[in-house]
Design an enzyme around this catalytic site. Structure first.
Site, PDB file in Angstrom:
ATOM      1  CB  SER A 102      -5.391   0.981  -2.605  1.00 12.21           C
ATOM      2  OG  SER A 102      -5.588   0.901  -1.324  1.00 12.21           O
ATOM      3  CD  GLU A 110      -2.851   0.892   0.136  1.00  5.04           C
ATOM      4  OE1 GLU A 110      -3.677   0.212  -0.037  1.00  5.04           O
ATOM      5  OE2 GLU A 110      -2.927   2.123  -1.006  1.00  5.04           O
ATOM      6  CG  ASP A 155      -1.033   4.743  -1.193  1.00  3.66           C
ATOM      7  OD1 ASP A 155      -1.263   3.783  -1.978  1.00  3.66           O
ATOM      8  OD2 ASP A 155      -1.680   5.067  -0.218  1.00  3.66           O
TER       9      ASP A 155
END
Ligand code: NAG
Ligand code: NAG
Ligand code: NAG
Ligand code: NAG
Ligand code: NAG
Length: 603
Positions: free
Chosen positions: A517, A295, A299
């Site tokens: 996400s 994650e 990002d």
């Protein structure tokens, strides 16, 4: 365990009864445990709880008025964001509430030096043994276990306060809060073949009929930073304004890796090679470079890749499972985003756009708590930061990965089936982002389902007063999904962006990853570019985006016209012309938005 905790525990044992509360207890909040949580055992009496007490903010309505004025593109105050001090004054509790809570704490032997307060004094935090918390809240905690994930938490389903305190306290947690903040990444697959980037043009090109823009055909298979620049009309744009900044939040020991970012830049954003990002640790958040997180890397690589060279910050916030039931350490306290909010709101300088790719089913977060957290996001908006959240990956459904078998049971003890919205995406003060895939044209993502629908907690915000009723009236056949969703609720998402087959580097290897996400850091990157345009022209940053998007900005988004968001055994809502609860207004067209944001000049 902290020393103040030991101290209090000793004090509690030594001085069991100081002055007793002046009024009898009455239940303050009571919930049904969400689906999947079962009572496991009694916690050790000395188990530490980091208790947070939210005091009412009697002037929040004034803050909200300011927020809407400075975010309304037709208002003369557009862009005139509030200072930290101005915001803190507006969220301060009434002195009577501070006194009442202080007296109550003192009656349990708790002094000022035992507590920490948020900058606005609206949150009080203190570490206590569960035994004392049970006495203060006239309740009994249990260790609860999640039948699917095996996670443990220490919670109660109900707590009480002396009657005279009810008006002086909004929420106390952790009590009834069962929600877990989860990353919204849905699909991860390892790239076995050579990375797609070097061969970007080898498949030829495609023209997106919705925008007329030409895109490498490889982008229909693998998304790179270059693909997003082509698709969203930002090819060749290089930010250069001073004073711009962008942030990514990371939780649950998801660490953003420096070496992976270099490898990613070398492949996808050569101009950014050798540049890095600042890591800010919140609540003892770690930064373990031997443990790169999917994650966090997703990002950071995409948001900072798109926005380079805008000043990037990664926030690593500590406080996370796994929690071991017999351990006395307070590890399973509140949602870690409250620690982050405390921290960020105490800062003078806050990144101008911040995205978070975490959330949970709205119904697992008690309503009073969700409202307080949402009010904190309003503070960020009032101070001029764009707050961006993923809309979730389960369509209208719950976390069960098979949309056909989802029960979507309500949390009211009656097991009714209802669509399950996602928090914080449903908070009206954040911009929530759904997902698309394919590039010519883009469609609502089909490898998972873009989270969307209507909040059961937050009523429709004024900026949705035209668009959402229009959607409900003209796009939904009468009676469709009646009883399954709240037509008076805040509709989400607001907008969308690509959300599948993003090529990232983790531990030196290439992976394809998907989920909303991926969509929210993408939007974060482009909003940061728009802030560059604003700052370079001498205007303030965009701040809270939604009033602008719903009034003017929507013209700078490409409407998505195909797809739906299955869940709860239904096909979910359909993508329609204009706003819909699957992809919002659609995906950004930077070239168009660049013009629109310069027409919005306030006074
Ligand atoms: C893009 O890929 C999808 C499958 O993932 C396919 O259905 C579609 O036809 C492709 N679009 C183009 C223009 O090649
Ligand atoms: C990055 O650093 C390396 C090693 O110092 C150098 O060879 C390379 O040219 C640099 N790249 C850029 C884009 O500055
Ligand atoms: C860092 O991560 C590695 C790999 O997961 C682990 O072995 C190590 O114990 C971690 N270090 C710390 C300080 O947590
Ligand atoms: C709701 O569903 C759960 C799990 O399927 C079951 O244990 C419980 O008894 C049900 N409650 C009611 C009121 O039907
Ligand atoms: C979505 O579109 C399909 C196909 O046109 C239609 O059968 C269905 O009723 C629509 N669903 C909703 C919720 O409008």
């Amino acid at each position: 365990m902290g020393s103040s905790f030991r101290f209090l525990f000793a004090l509690f044992c030594a001085v069991p009864a100081l002055s007793l509360p002046a009024s009898p207890y009455e239940v303050k909040e009571s919930v049904h445990p969400p689906h999947g949580w079962v009572q496991h055992s009694a916690p050790s009496p000395s188990h530490g709880i980091e208790l947070r007490i939210g005091l009412p903010q009697p002037n929040f309505g004034v803050l909200e008025t300011h927020l809407y004025e400075v975010s309304d593109p037709d208002h003369h105050r557009y862009g005139q964001h509030l200072s930290k001090e101005e915001v803190e004054e507006l969220i301060a509790p009434h002195p009577d509430s501070l006194d009442a809570v202080n007296d109550w704490l003192a009656s349990h032997g708790i002094q000022e030096e035992d507590v920490t307060r948020s900058p606005g004094k609206d949150w009080v935090t203190l570490k206590l043994p569960v035994e004392l918390v049970e006495k203060m809240l006239d309740t009994k905690y249990h260790v609860w276990k999640h039948t699917k994930t095996g996670d443990y938490i220490v919670r109660t389903t109900s707590y009480s306060l002396p009657i005279h305190l009810h008006e002086h306290v909004d929420v106390i947690q952790p009590t009834t809060m069962f929600g877990q903040f989860k990353p919204f990444r849905s699909t991860i697959s390892k790239v076995e073949a050579a990375p797609a980037t070097p061969a970007a043009n080898s498949l030829g090109s495609l023209v997106n009929p919705a925008t007329g823009l030409t895109i490498d055909a490889s982008c229909n298979v693998t998304i790179t930073v270059s693909c997003l620049q082509q698709l969203y009309n930002a090819v060749g744009f290089t930010p250069s304004a001073k004073g711009n900044s962008i942030g990514i939040t990371g939780y649950l020991e998801e660490f953003a890796n420096f070496a992976d970012l270099q490898q990613f830049f070398a492949q996808q954003v050569p101009a950014a090679e050798n540049s890095s990002f600042k890591v800010v640790s919140v609540n003892n958040g770690l930064n373990n470079q031997s443990d790169p997180g999917f994650e966090a890397n997703l990002d950071v690589q995409f948001a900072f890749g798109i926005s380079h060279p805008i000043t990037p910050t990664f926030f690593t916030t500590g406080g996370s499972p796994p929690f071991i039931p017999d351990d006395d350490t307070p590890t399973d306290t509140n949602e870690p985003y409250l620690n982050w909010l405390d921290f960020i709101l105490s800062q003078e300088n806050i990144p101008l756009s911040i995205s978070t790719s975490y959330g949970d089913d709205e119904q697992t977060v008690p309503e009073a708590f969700a409202k307080r957290v949402c009010a904190d996001f309003a503070q960020l908006g009032a101070r001029g930061t764009s707050v961006i959240f993923s809309s979730g990956d389960n369509g209208v459904g719950d976390g069960d990965s098979n949309p056909a078998t989802q029960t979507c049971f309500t949390n009211n003890g009656r097991n009714e089936t209802k669509f399950i919205p996602v928090f914080p995406a449903t908070c009206p003060f954040v911009t929530s982002v759904g997902a698309t895939d394919n590039v010519a044209p883009e469609v609502a993502v089909s490898s998972f389902f873009s989270g969307g629908g209507f909040s059961n907690y937050f009523s429709r915000p004024p900026y949705q007063d035209v668009v959402v009723p229009n959607y409900l009236k003209t796009e939904l056949a009468p009676g469709t999904f009646e009883g399954l969703f709240n037509p008076e609720g805040r509709g989400f998402p607001d907008i969308s962006a690509q959300g599948d087959r993003f090529e990232i580097i983790v531990g030196g290897q290439a992976f394809l990853i998907g989920g909303t996400s991926a969509s929210s850091p993408t939007v974060n990157g482009f909003i940061s570019l728009l802030n560059d345009v604003r700052l370079k022209s001498g205007w303030p940053a965009l701040g809270f985006l939604n009033p602008f998007i719903y009034k003017k900005g929507f013209a700078g988004f490409t409407d998505i016209l195909s797809g739906h968001n299955s869940g709860c055994g239904t096909p979910g809502f359909n993508v329609t012309k204009g706003w819909d609860p699957v992809t919002g207004f659609g995906t950004p067209n930077f070239g168009k938005l660049k013009e629109l944001i310069l027409e919005v000049t306030g006074a």
